[in-house]
Design a protein around this motif. Structure first.
Motif, PDB file in Angstrom:
ATOM      1  N   THR A 159      -3.834  46.043 -16.660  1.00 31.84           N
ATOM      2  CA  THR A 159      -4.018  44.708 -16.096  1.00 31.84           C
ATOM      3  C   THR A 159      -2.787  44.228 -15.342  1.00 31.84           C
ATOM      4  O   THR A 159      -1.650  44.436 -15.777  1.00 31.84           O
ATOM      5  CB  THR A 159      -4.320  43.709 -17.238  1.00 31.84           C
ATOM      6  OG1 THR A 159      -5.300  44.291 -18.098  1.00 31.84           O
ATOM      7  CG2 THR A 159      -4.832  42.393 -16.707  1.00 31.84           C
ATOM      8  N   THR A 160      -3.044  43.562 -14.199  1.00 38.45           N
ATOM      9  CA  THR A 160      -1.963  42.930 -13.434  1.00 38.45           C
ATOM     10  C   THR A 160      -1.173  41.998 -14.346  1.00 38.45           C
ATOM     11  O   THR A 160      -1.751  41.250 -15.134  1.00 38.45           O
ATOM     12  CB  THR A 160      -2.552  42.124 -12.250  1.00 38.45           C
ATOM     13  OG1 THR A 160      -3.201  43.029 -11.364  1.00 38.45           O
ATOM     14  CG2 THR A 160      -1.459  41.379 -11.497  1.00 38.45           C
ATOM     15  N   GLY A 161       0.139  42.089 -14.244  1.00 33.61           N
ATOM     16  CA  GLY A 161       1.010  41.243 -15.064  1.00 33.61           C
ATOM     17  C   GLY A 161       1.442  41.889 -16.360  1.00 33.61           C
ATOM     18  O   GLY A 161       2.337  41.373 -17.048  1.00 33.61           O
ATOM     19  N   THR A 162       0.834  43.038 -16.716  1.00 38.15           N
ATOM     20  CA  THR A 162       1.222  43.739 -17.947  1.00 38.15           C
ATOM     21  C   THR A 162       2.667  44.217 -17.849  1.00 38.15           C
ATOM     22  O   THR A 162       3.095  44.744 -16.825  1.00 38.15           O
ATOM     23  CB  THR A 162       0.298  44.960 -18.184  1.00 38.15           C
ATOM     24  OG1 THR A 162      -1.041  44.514 -18.304  1.00 38.15           O
ATOM     25  CG2 THR A 162       0.692  45.717 -19.446  1.00 38.15           C
ATOM     26  N   ASN A 163       3.414  44.033 -18.931  1.00 34.74           N
ATOM     27  CA  ASN A 163       4.788  44.533 -18.995  1.00 34.74           C
ATOM     28  C   ASN A 163       4.754  45.998 -19.376  1.00 34.74           C
ATOM     29  O   ASN A 163       4.228  46.358 -20.430  1.00 34.74           O
ATOM     30  CB  ASN A 163       5.593  43.770 -20.057  1.00 34.74           C
ATOM     31  CG  ASN A 163       6.473  42.717 -19.437  1.00 34.74           C
ATOM     32  OD1 ASN A 163       7.027  42.906 -18.353  1.00 34.74           O
ATOM     33  ND2 ASN A 163       6.598  41.589 -20.107  1.00 34.74           N
ATOM     34  N   CYS A 164       5.312  46.853 -18.528  1.00 34.73           N
ATOM     35  CA  CYS A 164       5.363  48.285 -18.796  1.00 34.73           C
ATOM     36  C   CYS A 164       6.809  48.745 -18.655  1.00 34.73           C
ATOM     37  O   CYS A 164       7.693  47.947 -18.355  1.00 34.73           O
ATOM     38  CB  CYS A 164       4.449  49.029 -17.822  1.00 34.73           C
ATOM     39  SG  CYS A 164       2.709  48.500 -17.933  1.00 34.73           S
ATOM     40  N   TYR A 165       7.046  50.036 -18.868  1.00 35.38           N
ATOM     41  CA  TYR A 165       8.406  50.563 -18.776  1.00 35.38           C
ATOM     42  C   TYR A 165       8.470  51.777 -17.856  1.00 35.38           C
ATOM     43  O   TYR A 165       7.595  52.641 -17.899  1.00 35.38           O
ATOM     44  CB  TYR A 165       8.934  50.961 -20.161  1.00 35.38           C
ATOM     45  CG  TYR A 165       9.480  49.792 -20.944  1.00 35.38           C
ATOM     46  CD1 TYR A 165      10.840  49.467 -20.901  1.00 35.38           C
ATOM     47  CD2 TYR A 165       8.635  48.994 -21.702  1.00 35.38           C
ATOM     48  CE1 TYR A 165      11.337  48.386 -21.609  1.00 35.38           C
ATOM     49  CE2 TYR A 165       9.120  47.914 -22.412  1.00 35.38           C
ATOM     50  CZ  TYR A 165      10.479  47.602 -22.360  1.00 35.38           C
ATOM     51  OH  TYR A 165      10.968  46.523 -23.057  1.00 35.38           O
ATOM     52  N   VAL A 166       9.514  51.803 -17.048  1.00 36.65           N
ATOM     53  CA  VAL A 166       9.810  52.985 -16.247  1.00 36.65           C
ATOM     54  C   VAL A 166      11.126  53.556 -16.779  1.00 36.65           C
ATOM     55  O   VAL A 166      12.046  52.809 -17.133  1.00 36.65           O
ATOM     56  CB  VAL A 166       9.885  52.652 -14.736  1.00 36.65           C
ATOM     57  CG1 VAL A 166      10.933  51.588 -14.439  1.00 36.65           C
ATOM     58  CG2 VAL A 166      10.152  53.905 -13.917  1.00 36.65           C
ATOM     59  N   THR A 167      11.190  54.884 -16.868  1.00 33.34           N
ATOM     60  CA  THR A 167      12.373  55.531 -17.430  1.00 33.34           C
ATOM     61  C   THR A 167      12.815  56.695 -16.557  1.00 33.34           C
ATOM     62  O   THR A 167      12.011  57.290 -15.833  1.00 33.34           O
ATOM     63  CB  THR A 167      12.095  56.051 -18.860  1.00 33.34           C
ATOM     64  OG1 THR A 167      10.917  56.884 -18.839  1.00 33.34           O
ATOM     65  CG2 THR A 167      11.866  54.907 -19.828  1.00 33.34           C
TER      66      THR A 167
END
Length: 290
Positions: free
Chosen positions: A174-182
């Motif tokens: 979903t738009t606005g979801t907090n995710c992580y890039v590593t």
């Protein structure tokens, strides 16, 4: 280990994996010896719960993160562990005027590593057996920017090495979801990270993103970042994971670091390959191992 009580499950590395549902959703009767539910993907055993503008990641925080290295250059790209012998990365990592980039024998995968050192102490390493680029990959538009890498031998899962969950085709982030890039990419558009970096980024609506990038964002792409700038993936993070914590408290692979204009610039979010668009292709190529 008590084993699996239903024939619809199989066991791998001491864990039960639901072979019907690749996401492991709804696994209820599959337990390890401590009666703790384990389904084989998207868990961080060490964590119970550069990336520009990010911070150092703790040991075991992102156990599916892989460093792809070449003898000649060291760390070149990131990748994500999705099964004991399969990695997902970006096709553009293997396309260059130098033909050695497309030669599987030139690459090694390092797993369970946090600090980028010459010794890579404690890391599990495997040569790459073969590289499968998506047949529709377009190096000029970055469309279909995905590659599968088969390891020469399976890697053993541990506290520091775990596969991430691959989303079903119907899965929506979903738009606005907090995710992580590593990743171990550059920190300031010029400085390479020695420690694995992590940064929290939000999923951005594709229409919004397309307005910023003059309609260069195809349906196979996903945008994430901070429109104010300051947080982003960068060179060297390419091919690495964008992961989101989803239902069942498991981490799913939402995107693959693909492209962007500069790093962490205002109104220039990162653009990722959208993994849900390729789930069927991944299953076909790996013959159901992923």
């Amino acid at each position: 280990f008590k084993g699996c009580s239903s024939s619809s499950y199989k066991c791998a590395n001491g864990k039960c994996v639901n072979k019907v549902n690749p996401e492991c959703d709804g696994v209820k009767d599959c337990f390890d010896g401590s009666d703790e539910l384990r389904c084989g993907c998207g868990t961080r055993p060490r964590k119970r719960t550069k990336i520009v503008g990010g911070s150092d990641a703790g040991a075991g925080s992102w156990p599916w993160q892989v460093s792809l290295q070449m003898d000649r250059y060291g760390h070149v790209c990131g990748a994500t562990l999705v099964a004991s012998r399969w990695l997902i990365s970006a096709a553009h990592c293997f396309q260059d005027s130098d033909a050695i980039y497309s030669d599987a024998r030139a690459w090694r995968a390092y797993m369970g590593m946090r600090v980028m050192t010459t010794g890579n102490n404690g890391a599990a390493t495997r040569p790459i057996r073969r590289i499968l680029l998506h047949p529709q990959y377009d190096q000029f538009t970055s469309d279909y920017d995905i590659a599968l890498l088969e390891l020469s031998a399976p890697v053993f899962f541990s506290d520091l090495v775990q596969p991430v969950c691959v989303p079903a085709p119907s899965h929506t982030f979903t738009t606005g979801t907090n995710c992580y890039v590593t990743g171990w990419g550059v920190l300031m558009e010029d400085e390479l990270a020695s420690r694995l970096q992590e940064a929290s980024v939000k999923i951005i609506n594709r229409n919004t993103c397309n307005k910023l990038y003059d309609d260069a964002v195809t349906p196979r792409m996903l945008c994430a970042g901070n429109l104010q700038g300051g947080v982003d993936a960068c060179q060297g993070d390419s091919g690495g994971p964008l992961v989101c914590l989803e239902r069942g408290r498991r981490w799913f692979l939402a995107g693959i670091v693909s492209w962007g204009e500069g790093c962490a610039r205002l109104n220039r979010p990162g653009v990722y390959t959208q993994v849900v668009k390729f789930t069927d292709w991944i299953h076909q190529q790996t013959k159901g191992q992923v």
